[in-house]
Design a protein around this motif. Structure first.
Motif, PDB file in Angstrom:
ATOM      1  N   UNK A 129       0.827  -1.207   0.000  1.00  0.00           N
ATOM      2  CA  UNK A 129       0.000   0.000   0.000  1.00  0.00           C
ATOM      3  C   UNK A 129       0.862   1.258   0.000  1.00  0.00           C
ATOM      4  N   UNK A 130       2.036   1.183   0.594  1.00  0.00           N
ATOM      5  CA  UNK A 130       2.920   2.342   0.683  1.00  0.00           C
ATOM      6  C   UNK A 130       3.536   2.696  -0.663  1.00  0.00           C
ATOM      7  N   UNK A 131       3.887   1.674  -1.422  1.00  0.00           N
ATOM      8  CA  UNK A 131       4.507   1.891  -2.731  1.00  0.00           C
ATOM      9  C   UNK A 131       3.416   2.097  -3.778  1.00  0.00           C
ATOM     10  N   UNK A 132       3.301   3.295  -4.338  1.00  0.00           N
ATOM     11  CA  UNK A 132       2.255   3.512  -5.341  1.00  0.00           C
ATOM     12  C   UNK A 132       2.535   2.700  -6.606  1.00  0.00           C
ATOM     13  N   UNK A 133       1.505   2.076  -7.101  1.00  0.00           N
ATOM     14  CA  UNK A 133       1.624   1.308  -8.339  1.00  0.00           C
ATOM     15  C   UNK A 133       1.530   2.261  -9.525  1.00  0.00           C
ATOM     16  N   UNK A 134       2.041   1.840 -10.678  1.00  0.00           N
ATOM     17  CA  UNK A 134       1.825   2.640 -11.887  1.00  0.00           C
ATOM     18  C   UNK A 134       0.325   2.819 -12.120  1.00  0.00           C
ATOM     19  N   UNK A 135      -0.045   3.869 -12.777  1.00  0.00           N
ATOM     20  CA  UNK A 135      -1.453   4.222 -12.968  1.00  0.00           C
ATOM     21  C   UNK A 135      -2.284   3.053 -13.497  1.00  0.00           C
ATOM     22  N   UNK A 136      -1.731   2.295 -14.424  1.00  0.00           N
ATOM     23  CA  UNK A 136      -2.477   1.186 -15.021  1.00  0.00           C
ATOM     24  C   UNK A 136      -2.734   0.048 -14.037  1.00  0.00           C
ATOM     25  N   UNK A 137      -1.978  -0.011 -12.940  1.00  0.00           N
ATOM     26  CA  UNK A 137      -2.101  -1.109 -11.980  1.00  0.00           C
ATOM     27  C   UNK A 137      -2.739  -0.685 -10.653  1.00  0.00           C
ATOM     28  N   UNK A 138      -3.122   0.578 -10.517  1.00  0.00           N
ATOM     29  CA  UNK A 138      -3.619   1.072  -9.218  1.00  0.00           C
ATOM     30  C   UNK A 138      -4.895   0.380  -8.760  1.00  0.00           C
ATOM     31  N   UNK A 139      -5.817   0.160  -9.669  1.00  0.00           N
ATOM     32  CA  UNK A 139      -7.061  -0.509  -9.275  1.00  0.00           C
ATOM     33  C   UNK A 139      -6.785  -1.924  -8.792  1.00  0.00           C
ATOM     34  N   UNK A 140      -5.926  -2.634  -9.490  1.00  0.00           N
ATOM     35  CA  UNK A 140      -5.588  -4.000  -9.087  1.00  0.00           C
ATOM     36  C   UNK A 140      -4.863  -4.002  -7.744  1.00  0.00           C
ATOM     37  N   UNK A 141      -3.952  -3.033  -7.536  1.00  0.00           N
ATOM     38  CA  UNK A 141      -3.242  -2.939  -6.262  1.00  0.00           C
ATOM     39  C   UNK A 141      -4.230  -2.644  -5.134  1.00  0.00           C
ATOM     40  N   UNK A 142      -5.118  -1.692  -5.365  1.00  0.00           N
ATOM     41  CA  UNK A 142      -6.106  -1.334  -4.353  1.00  0.00           C
ATOM     42  C   UNK A 142      -6.949  -2.562  -3.985  1.00  0.00           C
ATOM     43  N   UNK A 143      -7.322  -3.363  -4.978  1.00  0.00           N
ATOM     44  CA  UNK A 143      -8.131  -4.559  -4.724  1.00  0.00           C
ATOM     45  C   UNK A 143      -7.338  -5.604  -3.953  1.00  0.00           C
ATOM     46  N   UNK A 144      -6.048  -5.795  -4.302  1.00  0.00           N
ATOM     47  CA  UNK A 144      -5.216  -6.753  -3.564  1.00  0.00           C
ATOM     48  C   UNK A 144      -5.087  -6.356  -2.094  1.00  0.00           C
ATOM     49  N   UNK A 145      -4.855  -5.080  -1.841  1.00  0.00           N
ATOM     50  CA  UNK A 145      -4.727  -4.602  -0.467  1.00  0.00           C
ATOM     51  C   UNK A 145      -6.050  -4.794   0.270  1.00  0.00           C
TER      52      UNK A 145
END
Length: 166
Positions: free
Chosen positions: A123-139
């Motif tokens: 959550x601390x490391x921002x994902x590239x814009x194209x991956x933000x939704x997927x990162x948010x869902x994983x967290x």
């Protein structure tokens, strides 16, 4: 000109903390019995703005509306979060076979803390814009699982020590 009557979708998409009551455009002197407006969203250009004017106490009515919307939306969001945790908890209870998910020993707490550390790092490391939704869902999924495990451990505590938790 915006639609003066708010639609339900606005309640869910506008930050609840931004909902406020201000004097209406026709009430520059802030008279309690003059028009008061309910606003939400960006102060520069509100996402939501409507005035309460035809009431015995317009300011109190507007304040009531803001408090009621915030309380209602909070209950809806909390209910949705708890429902996600409960679904995950039910899934955890069915696997793995033979595992005691109600056991609250130290190793489970350590494992939960390790999982939280991994989630925090992601959550601390921002994902590239194209991956933000997927990162948010994983967290979100990871936090939901940790919360479900914590509920299982709390249930084990109550099973072992009684409902009052003593």
């Amino acid at each position: 000109m915006q639609n003066p009557i708010p639609v339900p979708e606005q309640i869910g998409t506008v930050d609840l903390a931004s909902w406020t009551v201000i004097p209406g455009q026709s009430n520059p002197n802030k008279d309690d019995h003059g028009a008061w407006a309910v606003t939400a969203g960006d102060v520069e250009q509100y996402d939501l703005y409507f005035e309460v004017a035809d009431a015995a106490r317009p300011r109190q009515v507007a304040e009531f509306i803001v408090e009621a919307v915030q309380a209602h939306a909070t209950r809806l969001r909390l209910g949705a979060a708890f429902a996600d945790v409960e679904r995950k908890r039910e899934g955890l209870r069915t696997k793995p076979p033979g595992a005691d998910l109600y056991e609250g020993d130290r190793s489970r707490v350590v494992a939960m803390m390790a999982q939280l550390g991994k989630l925090a790092a992601e959550a601390y490391e921002p994902a590239p814009a194209a991956e933000r939704d997927a990162q948010r869902q994983r967290v979100y999924d990871g936090v939901t699982e940790v919360a479900a495990l914590a509920v299982c451990w709390l249930e084990a505590h109550h099973a072992q020590y009684g409902i009052d938790g003593g």
